[in-house]
Design a protein around this motif. Sequence first.
Motif, PDB file in Angstrom:
ATOM      1  N   GLY B  98       0.834  -1.244   0.018  1.00  0.00           N
ATOM      2  CA  GLY B  98      -0.032  -0.047  -0.057  1.00  0.00           C
ATOM      3  C   GLY B  98       0.697   1.233   0.046  1.00  0.00           C
ATOM      4  O   GLY B  98       2.030   1.043  -0.083  1.00  0.00           O
ATOM      5  N   SER B  99       0.400   2.377  -0.043  1.00  0.00           N
ATOM      6  CA  SER B  99       0.906   3.736   0.070  1.00  0.00           C
ATOM      7  C   SER B  99       1.632   4.016   1.336  1.00  0.00           C
ATOM      8  O   SER B  99       2.627   4.676   1.257  1.00  0.00           O
ATOM      9  CB  SER B  99       0.023   4.571  -0.480  1.00  0.00           C
ATOM     10  OG  SER B  99      -0.885   4.846   0.574  1.00  0.00           O
ATOM     11  N   ASN B 100       0.961   3.578   2.220  1.00  0.00           N
ATOM     12  CA  ASN B 100       1.649   3.856   3.585  1.00  0.00           C
ATOM     13  C   ASN B 100       2.645   2.561   4.185  1.00  0.00           C
ATOM     14  O   ASN B 100       2.448   2.408   5.175  1.00  0.00           O
ATOM     15  CB  ASN B 100       0.370   3.887   4.607  1.00  0.00           C
ATOM     16  CG  ASN B 100       0.826   4.451   5.989  1.00  0.00           C
ATOM     17  OD1 ASN B 100       1.878   5.235   5.816  1.00  0.00           O
ATOM     18  ND2 ASN B 100       0.080   4.334   7.046  1.00  0.00           N
ATOM     19  N   TYR B 101       3.528   2.518   3.514  1.00  0.00           N
ATOM     20  CA  TYR B 101       4.484   1.664   3.761  1.00  0.00           C
ATOM     21  C   TYR B 101       5.368   1.878   4.851  1.00  0.00           C
ATOM     22  O   TYR B 101       5.778   3.049   5.133  1.00  0.00           O
ATOM     23  CB  TYR B 101       5.560   1.143   2.517  1.00  0.00           C
ATOM     24  CG  TYR B 101       6.330   2.277   2.126  1.00  0.00           C
ATOM     25  CD1 TYR B 101       6.058   3.211   1.052  1.00  0.00           C
ATOM     26  CD2 TYR B 101       7.737   2.440   2.795  1.00  0.00           C
ATOM     27  CE1 TYR B 101       6.967   4.166   0.654  1.00  0.00           C
ATOM     28  CE2 TYR B 101       8.561   3.458   2.157  1.00  0.00           C
ATOM     29  CZ  TYR B 101       8.226   4.282   1.451  1.00  0.00           C
ATOM     30  OH  TYR B 101       9.172   5.411   1.158  1.00  0.00           O
ATOM     31  N   LYS B 102       5.506   0.867   5.553  1.00  0.00           N
ATOM     32  CA  LYS B 102       6.489   1.055   6.783  1.00  0.00           C
ATOM     33  C   LYS B 102       7.813   0.357   6.510  1.00  0.00           C
ATOM     34  O   LYS B 102       7.859  -0.482   5.604  1.00  0.00           O
ATOM     35  CB  LYS B 102       6.020   0.307   8.122  1.00  0.00           C
ATOM     36  CG  LYS B 102       6.100  -1.171   8.061  1.00  0.00           C
ATOM     37  CD  LYS B 102       5.744  -1.852   9.353  1.00  0.00           C
ATOM     38  CE  LYS B 102       5.643  -3.488   9.020  1.00  0.00           C
ATOM     39  NZ  LYS B 102       5.014  -4.072  10.313  1.00  0.00           N
ATOM     40  N   LEU B 103       8.858   0.745   7.028  1.00  0.00           N
ATOM     41  CA  LEU B 103      10.334   0.269   6.686  1.00  0.00           C
ATOM     42  C   LEU B 103      10.683  -0.796   7.677  1.00  0.00           C
ATOM     43  O   LEU B 103      10.496  -0.551   8.935  1.00  0.00           O
ATOM     44  CB  LEU B 103      11.411   1.364   6.741  1.00  0.00           C
ATOM     45  CG  LEU B 103      11.053   2.458   5.532  1.00  0.00           C
ATOM     46  CD1 LEU B 103      12.113   3.730   5.368  1.00  0.00           C
ATOM     47  CD2 LEU B 103      11.136   1.648   4.074  1.00  0.00           C
ATOM     48  N   THR B 104      11.153  -1.916   7.307  1.00  0.00           N
ATOM     49  CA  THR B 104      11.784  -2.756   8.104  1.00  0.00           C
ATOM     50  C   THR B 104      13.676  -2.601   7.895  1.00  0.00           C
ATOM     51  O   THR B 104      14.046  -2.838   6.669  1.00  0.00           O
ATOM     52  CB  THR B 104      11.397  -4.098   7.908  1.00  0.00           C
ATOM     53  OG1 THR B 104      10.059  -4.101   8.266  1.00  0.00           O
ATOM     54  CG2 THR B 104      12.396  -5.254   8.778  1.00  0.00           C
ATOM     55  N   PHE B 105      14.160  -2.306   8.795  1.00  0.00           N
ATOM     56  CA  PHE B 105      15.341  -2.096   8.945  1.00  0.00           C
ATOM     57  C   PHE B 105      16.597  -3.418   9.018  1.00  0.00           C
ATOM     58  O   PHE B 105      16.126  -4.305   9.725  1.00  0.00           O
ATOM     59  CB  PHE B 105      16.159  -1.193   9.554  1.00  0.00           C
ATOM     60  CG  PHE B 105      15.811   0.393   9.212  1.00  0.00           C
ATOM     61  CD1 PHE B 105      14.537   0.888   9.317  1.00  0.00           C
ATOM     62  CD2 PHE B 105      16.436   1.265   8.330  1.00  0.00           C
ATOM     63  CE1 PHE B 105      14.082   2.164   9.261  1.00  0.00           C
ATOM     64  CE2 PHE B 105      16.284   2.296   7.812  1.00  0.00           C
ATOM     65  CZ  PHE B 105      15.006   2.951   8.152  1.00  0.00           C
ATOM     66  N   GLY B 106      17.772  -3.455   8.453  1.00  0.00           N
ATOM     67  CA  GLY B 106      18.798  -4.342   9.022  1.00  0.00           C
ATOM     68  C   GLY B 106      19.372  -4.019  10.152  1.00  0.00           C
ATOM     69  O   GLY B 106      19.107  -2.509  10.593  1.00  0.00           O
ATOM     70  N   LYS B 107      20.339  -4.502  10.711  1.00  0.00           N
ATOM     71  CA  LYS B 107      20.896  -4.107  11.744  1.00  0.00           C
ATOM     72  C   LYS B 107      22.096  -3.254  11.586  1.00  0.00           C
ATOM     73  O   LYS B 107      22.855  -2.509  12.600  1.00  0.00           O
ATOM     74  CB  LYS B 107      21.482  -5.309  12.514  1.00  0.00           C
ATOM     75  CG  LYS B 107      20.551  -6.160  13.417  1.00  0.00           C
ATOM     76  CD  LYS B 107      21.335  -7.267  14.164  1.00  0.00           C
ATOM     77  CE  LYS B 107      20.281  -7.829  15.084  1.00  0.00           C
ATOM     78  NZ  LYS B 107      20.766  -8.946  15.990  1.00  0.00           N
ATOM     79  N   GLY B 108      22.274  -2.766  10.332  1.00  0.00           N
ATOM     80  CA  GLY B 108      23.575  -1.857   9.892  1.00  0.00           C
ATOM     81  C   GLY B 108      24.768  -2.499   9.760  1.00  0.00           C
ATOM     82  O   GLY B 108      25.144  -3.610  10.549  1.00  0.00           O
ATOM     83  N   THR B 109      25.705  -1.736   9.024  1.00  0.00           N
ATOM     84  CA  THR B 109      26.993  -2.175   8.948  1.00  0.00           C
ATOM     85  C   THR B 109      27.680  -1.000   9.163  1.00  0.00           C
ATOM     86  O   THR B 109      27.586   0.191   8.394  1.00  0.00           O
ATOM     87  CB  THR B 109      27.268  -2.446   7.451  1.00  0.00           C
ATOM     88  OG1 THR B 109      26.622  -3.930   7.182  1.00  0.00           O
ATOM     89  CG2 THR B 109      28.750  -2.889   7.261  1.00  0.00           C
ATOM     90  N   LEU B 110      28.766  -0.782   9.930  1.00  0.00           N
ATOM     91  CA  LEU B 110      29.549   0.079  10.058  1.00  0.00           C
ATOM     92  C   LEU B 110      30.780   0.179   9.291  1.00  0.00           C
ATOM     93  O   LEU B 110      31.486  -0.965   9.280  1.00  0.00           O
ATOM     94  CB  LEU B 110      30.157   0.161  11.614  1.00  0.00           C
ATOM     95  CG  LEU B 110      31.014   1.309  12.267  1.00  0.00           C
ATOM     96  CD1 LEU B 110      30.176   2.665  12.324  1.00  0.00           C
ATOM     97  CD2 LEU B 110      31.441   1.044  13.732  1.00  0.00           C
TER      98      LEU B 110
END
Lengths: 117, 115
Positions: B98-110
């Motif tokens: 849908g238009s109101n998407y939420k984001l799911t993030f990874g844990k990140g890379t430093l």
Amino acid sequence: EPEVTQTPSHQVTQMGQEVILRCVPISNHLYFYWYRQILGQKVEFLVSFYNNEISEKSEIFDDQFSVERPDGSNFTLKIRSTKLEDSAMYFCASKEAWLQGALETQYFGPGTRLLVL
Amino acid sequence: AQSVTQPDIHITVSEGASLELRCNYSYGATPYLFWYVQSPGQGLQLLLKYFSGDTLVQGIKGFEAEFKRSQSSFNLGKPSVHWSDAAEYFCAVGNSGGSNYKLTFGKGTLLTVNP
């Protein structure tokens, strides 16, 4: 370039106190979000808000949390009775209207670092 | 449920060297994919995004990423790293329902850049 702003940048509070985190989204945006990032962990979705109501919320967003758009420019996150585990960086984000065939970007603010003692 | 895996917690490269940051996602439909960068004390800045079309996307600051559906990957690359690229990089997937998407993030890379 327009940007999302958040105040305060840092907030220290005692456990059990209420806090209100403030965000000013980009002016023509219609979708608003709160995310949080506990130190050393991933950024997590809390809630999305559109047309003056919550459109989706995560399991984290329990009855202690609420959001409001009180005056057409600010977007606030209230934590009614803070717990130690609420200590985190809280990010506000906003997005403009849905464009058919396009992918609008969520623009993030700089965050509010909340420390609950 | 959608998820993102960034297998590398910390990467160190020398200035001028090439860079690849890995990202794998899990999502049932065609995903919206993003890379964000976070410098110390700063918010999340969008580097690039993939929605549809050309699977190689160009972003800001000379970054690019390639969507590979068969590998469920969206790896970020840069041919020559600059010291100012030192930051934390987050891959994210947006639900395309849908238009109101939420984001799911990874844990990140430093990313650390050595002179």
